[in-house]
Enzyme design. Sequence first.
Site, PDB file in Angstrom:
ATOM      1  N   ASP A 114       0.866  -1.184   0.000  1.00 38.55           N
ATOM      2  CA  ASP A 114       0.000   0.000   0.000  1.00 38.55           C
ATOM      3  C   ASP A 114       0.904   1.236   0.000  1.00 38.55           C
ATOM      4  OD1 ASP A 114      -2.332   1.635   0.172  1.00 38.55           O
ATOM      5  OD2 ASP A 114      -2.078   1.797   2.326  1.00 38.55           O
ATOM      6  N   SER A 115       0.302   2.374  -0.328  1.00 39.90           N
ATOM      7  CA  SER A 115       1.052   3.624  -0.250  1.00 39.90           C
ATOM      8  C   SER A 115       1.528   3.858   1.183  1.00 39.90           C
ATOM      9  CB  SER A 115       0.152   4.784  -0.666  1.00 39.90           C
ATOM     10  OG  SER A 115      -0.962   4.856   0.209  1.00 39.90           O
ATOM     11  N   TYR A 123      -0.673   8.754  -1.976  1.00 42.40           N
ATOM     12  CA  TYR A 123      -0.695   8.657  -3.428  1.00 42.40           C
ATOM     13  C   TYR A 123      -1.846   9.483  -4.005  1.00 42.40           C
ATOM     14  CZ  TYR A 123       2.566   4.654  -3.785  1.00 42.40           C
ATOM     15  OH  TYR A 123       3.658   3.824  -3.773  1.00 42.40           O
ATOM     16  N   CYS A 125      -4.317  -1.098  -2.257  1.00 43.31           N
ATOM     17  CA  CYS A 125      -4.464   0.350  -2.370  1.00 43.31           C
ATOM     18  C   CYS A 125      -5.416   0.618  -3.537  1.00 43.31           C
ATOM     19  CB  CYS A 125      -3.096   0.970  -2.644  1.00 43.31           C
ATOM     20  SG  CYS A 125      -3.122   2.748  -2.911  1.00 43.31           S
ATOM     21  N   ASN A 126      -6.548   1.209  -3.247  1.00 42.22           N
ATOM     22  CA  ASN A 126      -7.523   1.513  -4.309  1.00 42.22           C
ATOM     23  C   ASN A 126      -6.925   2.450  -5.346  1.00 42.22           C
ATOM     24  OD1 ASN A 126     -10.492   0.585  -3.346  1.00 42.22           O
ATOM     25  ND2 ASN A 126      -9.220   1.075  -1.594  1.00 42.22           N
ATOM     26  N   GLU A 162      -1.901   8.021   8.588  1.00 40.82           N
ATOM     27  CA  GLU A 162      -0.438   7.867   8.496  1.00 40.82           C
ATOM     28  C   GLU A 162       0.265   8.383   9.750  1.00 40.82           C
ATOM     29  OE1 GLU A 162       1.756   6.510   5.951  1.00 40.82           O
ATOM     30  OE2 GLU A 162      -0.169   5.562   5.526  1.00 40.82           O
ATOM     31  N   CYS A 217     -11.067   3.400   0.323  1.00 45.99           N
ATOM     32  CA  CYS A 217      -9.623   3.564   0.523  1.00 45.99           C
ATOM     33  C   CYS A 217      -9.274   2.667   1.698  1.00 45.99           C
ATOM     34  CB  CYS A 217      -9.315   5.025   0.848  1.00 45.99           C
ATOM     35  SG  CYS A 217      -7.639   5.311   1.464  1.00 45.99           S
ATOM     36  N   HIS A 255      -7.165   2.825   3.937  1.00 43.77           N
ATOM     37  CA  HIS A 255      -6.890   3.500   5.221  1.00 43.77           C
ATOM     38  C   HIS A 255      -8.173   3.685   6.046  1.00 43.77           C
ATOM     39  CE1 HIS A 255      -3.048   4.604   3.347  1.00 43.77           C
ATOM     40  NE2 HIS A 255      -2.639   5.114   4.493  1.00 43.77           N
TER      41      HIS A 255
END
Length: 295
Positions: free
Chosen positions: A27-28, A59, A90-91, A168, A200, A202
């Site tokens: 993932d990002s 991203y 990651c979408n 994050e 997403c 996250h």
Amino acid sequence: MPAEPSSANTGTFTSGAGSRAPVGIFDSGLGGLSVLRSVRAQLPDEAILYAADSLYAPYGERDDDFIADRTLAIGEWLVKQGAKALVVACNTATAQSIAMVREKLPIPLVGVEPGVKPAALQSRTRVAGVLATQVTLRSARFQALLERYAADCRFLCQPGHGLVQAVERCDIGSTELRELLRGYLQPMLDAGADTLVLGCTHYPFLDAAIRDIVGDRLMLIDTSVAIARQLERVLDQHGLRAAPQSAAAVLPRFFSTGDGTHQQQLAATLLHIDATVEQVSIPSRRTAAPDSQAA
Ligand code: DGL
């Protein structure tokens, strides 16, 4: 189906290590940990390498070429580490680059996409919200999803600016974050939505904060369980399922292009996994140049 369809390439893959090799999840940043959680529950015998590109997250604020460049570089890096299959958790990366990356990597891929189909199937009011990154929402893949599955359901698409950044830094419940969420969710409630697609990876970590705002008025659609099942099908299809292993052998290995502090913290508090994060440098075409971090 909620998870992006299995590898289009159904040919024979030549991963050297076979079924004992790990699955790569990328993932990002930290969002893919929500997918990792479901993969571990569904496939407890699979060893996992998790790579977070936290140095370059989010991203969703990057240009398309940058996202494709990083996704390919990290996919190639995971192949070099011995991954037998890759989950692009990651979408945003899936929306921008899965077709290209699938062409270039010698292992099967599973991508993710917002759960428009289950939302359209389940919404009673026929109004559903979608929270996703701007890049995902404007992508051709997402527009095609809407055209294919939205049917008579109205989808209110809201970019979740600021939400990835919050996760994050391990903020899943501050006052500022709740205010940000309220600004995104209240208009959906006002419009009569009864369903919310978490588009997403996250965002599942924000479920408690979202629940505090919407109560039980919105059904939350998180596709991570469907992704884990899709991975199971893909591994079976290619004869790559791991044999039962001891628990110690299947603790995930975590990697990050950032310093890994928040990854370690989130994994410990939300997934109850105590593992160190190995910091790695994964150069790519766009990040090799001095001015490469500019989106
Ligand atoms: N977890 C990523 C996704 O599912 C976040 C993208 C970003 O870094 O903006 O889209």
